[in-house]
Design an enzyme around this catalytic site. Sequence first.
Site, mmCIF file in Angstrom:
data_model
loop_
_atom_site.group_PDB
_atom_site.id
_atom_site.type_symbol
_atom_site.label_atom_id
_atom_site.label_comp_id
_atom_site.label_asym_id
_atom_site.label_seq_id
_atom_site.Cartn_x
_atom_site.Cartn_y
_atom_site.Cartn_z
ATOM 1 N N PHE A 155 73.015 27.574 59.835
ATOM 2 C CA PHE A 155 72.842 29.011 60.037
ATOM 3 C C PHE A 155 72.619 29.659 58.672
ATOM 4 O O PHE A 155 73.498 29.606 57.801
ATOM 5 C CB PHE A 155 74.078 29.569 60.727
ATOM 6 C CG PHE A 155 73.907 30.941 61.303
ATOM 7 C CD1 PHE A 155 73.271 31.124 62.521
ATOM 8 C CD2 PHE A 155 74.392 32.055 60.643
ATOM 9 C CE1 PHE A 155 73.124 32.391 63.068
ATOM 10 C CE2 PHE A 155 74.253 33.323 61.175
ATOM 11 C CZ PHE A 155 73.614 33.492 62.388
ATOM 12 N N GLU A 179 82.053 34.342 59.194
ATOM 13 C CA GLU A 179 81.610 35.312 60.201
ATOM 14 C C GLU A 179 82.034 36.743 59.878
ATOM 15 O O GLU A 179 82.361 37.528 60.760
ATOM 16 C CB GLU A 179 82.121 34.927 61.599
ATOM 17 C CG GLU A 179 81.919 33.485 61.987
ATOM 18 C CD GLU A 179 80.462 33.034 61.938
ATOM 19 O OE1 GLU A 179 79.618 33.760 61.381
ATOM 20 O OE2 GLU A 179 80.163 31.950 62.442
#
Length: 399
Positions: A138, A379
């Site tokens: 990611f 995150e």
Amino acid sequence: MNTSATKTSTVTADGRGSSVPEPDYLALLDRVTSWVQGPGEEWSGRIEATGTVPDDLWKQLREEGFLSLAAPRDLGGTGLSFVQWMGLMEVFSRSHASVRMIVHVLNGTWRAMNPFADEAQRQRFVLPAVAGETVVAFTLTEPANGSGADITSSVRRDGDTYYLSGRKHLITFGVRCDYWLLFARLEGSTGRDGTVALLVDRNTPGVQVEDTSATMGVRGTDHASLTFTDAPVPVGNRLGAEGDGLAVALGGFLTPSRISVAMSCVGLAQRAQQLAVDYARQRTTFGKPLASRQAIAFSLAENAADIAAAKALTLTAAAAWQAAEPTAAALSSMAKLTAVDMLGRVTDKALQVHGGIGYWQTQPIERVYRDARAQRFEEGTNEIQKAVIAREILGGAAG
């Protein structure tokens, strides 16, 4: 009539609606627990000694099926519900942080890809990722920007090819991956409407990869800083349409991933607490076990309450996301914020129970203490989580 017995469950592109029977789930939970307490501990020692994650560990995790747990069966996964998956993440997180990272990431990136993939892309990218045969990193964060609409990495299109320029950093598995799931913007655009999501082959020309894996904790997990200079990417590697980039990055991925990180904090805190309890029972001072000292007993009691509260909130968030409730995004940020702060308190007290010896690398609590600090950045920082929560509670008043 029990209508729930005749209801047909619909599995969405992100896996909601999938589940396995409870007896099968409990058997799987036992198998994961046995692996974490057995082979997982052996791997932990090897990773800490060498600073790397051996290829054989990746192979074993794949062969055990641990990289395909969260995906629905039609993608080759086990078909766990999200709440069931969180129960396994809780256990995996008691293992080495790099083991947890591999399992967390590879069981999550398909959520970003699958809702936006066409059938050819699903066969080429999604199914191999679910099977653990390819690693997709990611790739959102940039060194000079945040992790949202302010990204400045850009592409210009020439026929069927995008030419990518820009920089990314702090990219987990960015060194060893097969593809970077990368987010950029169309040259000259601003805001989310100009963003694109691209699957960039690791061997694409025009890419400079710098290994930046020397971190305080989570040893063995590789991280990369990436520089792209007119790197060619086929338009066919774009997920969704032009303008869908941030929807791919944030839509179906970030909320469940934040909940998964929150549950990772719970699992790691449980490991720290167990180490502290065991030490307090074994250690003797002035002829009495350390556990008989009220100050120690109270610290352990506070830890137990802290862990239970964070776990309850995390499971509430998991159930909300599983049911597609509109509060899920805010609850995910609440869970991560709460669990991250809890983990800091619990690991600090757990190390303190050990006294000075807890600072030595011969004690497992030393590694747990280091690894815990990394959860604050995954995150989104606590400040990001507070912004998400504030937007939810103030949205109505702000119109």
